[in-house]
Design an enzyme around this catalytic site. Sequence first.
Site, short mmCIF file in Angstrom:
data_model
loop_
_atom_site.label_atom_id
_atom_site.label_comp_id
_atom_site.label_asym_id
_atom_site.label_seq_id
_atom_site.Cartn_x
_atom_site.Cartn_y
_atom_site.Cartn_z
N PHE A 22 1.15 -1.67 0.39
CA PHE A 22 -0.03 0.45 0.03
C PHE A 22 1.25 1.13 0.11
O PHE A 22 1.99 1.36 0.84
CB PHE A 22 -0.48 -0.23 0.82
CG PHE A 22 -2.21 0.57 1.11
CD1 PHE A 22 -3.07 0.83 0.22
CD2 PHE A 22 -2.15 1.91 1.35
CE1 PHE A 22 -4.05 1.36 -0.01
CE2 PHE A 22 -3.11 2.98 1.32
CZ PHE A 22 -4.67 2.29 1.15
N PHE A 57 -1.34 -3.69 7.73
CA PHE A 57 -2.37 -4.36 9.20
C PHE A 57 -1.70 -5.52 8.83
O PHE A 57 -1.77 -6.83 9.83
CB PHE A 57 -3.62 -4.33 8.47
CG PHE A 57 -4.28 -4.96 9.35
CD1 PHE A 57 -4.02 -4.51 11.56
CD2 PHE A 57 -5.02 -5.91 9.52
CE1 PHE A 57 -4.89 -5.30 12.10
CE2 PHE A 57 -5.97 -7.22 11.00
CZ PHE A 57 -5.80 -6.39 11.83
N GLU A 58 -1.40 -6.57 7.92
CA GLU A 58 -1.46 -7.69 7.67
C GLU A 58 0.61 -7.93 8.38
O GLU A 58 1.29 -9.21 8.04
CB GLU A 58 -1.06 -7.98 6.28
CG GLU A 58 -2.36 -8.10 5.63
CD GLU A 58 -2.89 -6.95 5.19
OE1 GLU A 58 -4.52 -6.71 5.72
OE2 GLU A 58 -2.49 -5.94 5.47
N ILE A 82 -0.38 7.01 6.69
CA ILE A 82 -0.90 8.54 5.87
C ILE A 82 -2.06 8.58 6.87
O ILE A 82 -3.24 8.60 6.46
CB ILE A 82 -1.28 8.68 4.76
CG1 ILE A 82 0.35 8.12 4.51
CG2 ILE A 82 -1.01 10.25 5.10
CD1 ILE A 82 0.75 7.90 2.98
N THR A 86 -10.60 10.01 8.86
CA THR A 86 -11.16 9.26 10.08
C THR A 86 -9.98 8.70 10.70
O THR A 86 -8.72 8.61 11.36
CB THR A 86 -11.83 8.25 9.17
OG1 THR A 86 -10.65 7.37 8.26
CG2 THR A 86 -12.45 8.52 8.19
N HIS A 88 -9.45 6.30 10.97
CA HIS A 88 -8.40 4.53 10.33
C HIS A 88 -7.15 3.94 10.99
O HIS A 88 -6.40 3.65 11.23
CB HIS A 88 -8.83 4.55 8.91
CG HIS A 88 -8.05 3.62 8.42
ND1 HIS A 88 -9.31 1.87 8.66
CD2 HIS A 88 -7.40 2.60 7.35
CE1 HIS A 88 -8.55 1.45 8.26
NE2 HIS A 88 -7.25 1.64 7.26
N ARG A 127 10.56 11.55 3.70
CA ARG A 127 10.96 10.15 4.97
C ARG A 127 11.82 9.22 4.62
O ARG A 127 12.39 7.83 4.83
CB ARG A 127 10.19 10.09 6.15
CG ARG A 127 10.53 10.60 7.62
CD ARG A 127 9.02 11.02 7.93
NE ARG A 127 8.70 12.28 9.61
CZ ARG A 127 8.72 13.20 9.27
NH1 ARG A 127 8.52 13.79 7.59
NH2 ARG A 127 8.61 14.14 10.44
#
Length: 156
Positions: A22, A57-58, A82, A86, A88, A127
């Site tokens: 991602f 997340f994985e 990032i 929301t 999230h 970064r």
Amino acid sequence: MKVYEGKLQAKGYRIGIILSRFNQFISGRLLEGALEALKKLGAEETDIEVYKVPGSFEIPFLAKKLAKKKEVDGILCLGILIRGDTPHFDFLSAEVTKGLAQVALEDGVPISYGILTVETIEQGIERAGTKAGNKGYDAAFALVEMLNLIKEAQLD
């Protein structure tokens, strides 16, 4: 007094790199930095394995699987989260961080955290190889230092 400090020598260590796909335009640059650092520190290309996962997340799940297999000496985790509009971001960054800490503590495999948590895409780009250096590069150095510290202090 005896002081232990890890050397910066990667030769002979098997490194597993887990890369979030991602935001690949940034995470790919983190991978480039990490590979450059490992090469500079003497790692052999044949001792490095890269595992690409869909998102951050994985990463802890795969880190746990790698740690349990005991086929790598250390795990380098790379990705970017990032902040959006929301909550999230807050949930993901907290869970990914806790998950990786848990794997390292439970399985005894050093894990280096090269996952950027930034407010904007621009901060991520900075970064990942521009103004703020490359955090993938930095995370690779940290992992190699920890591997050597464990070895030098005979903590394995």
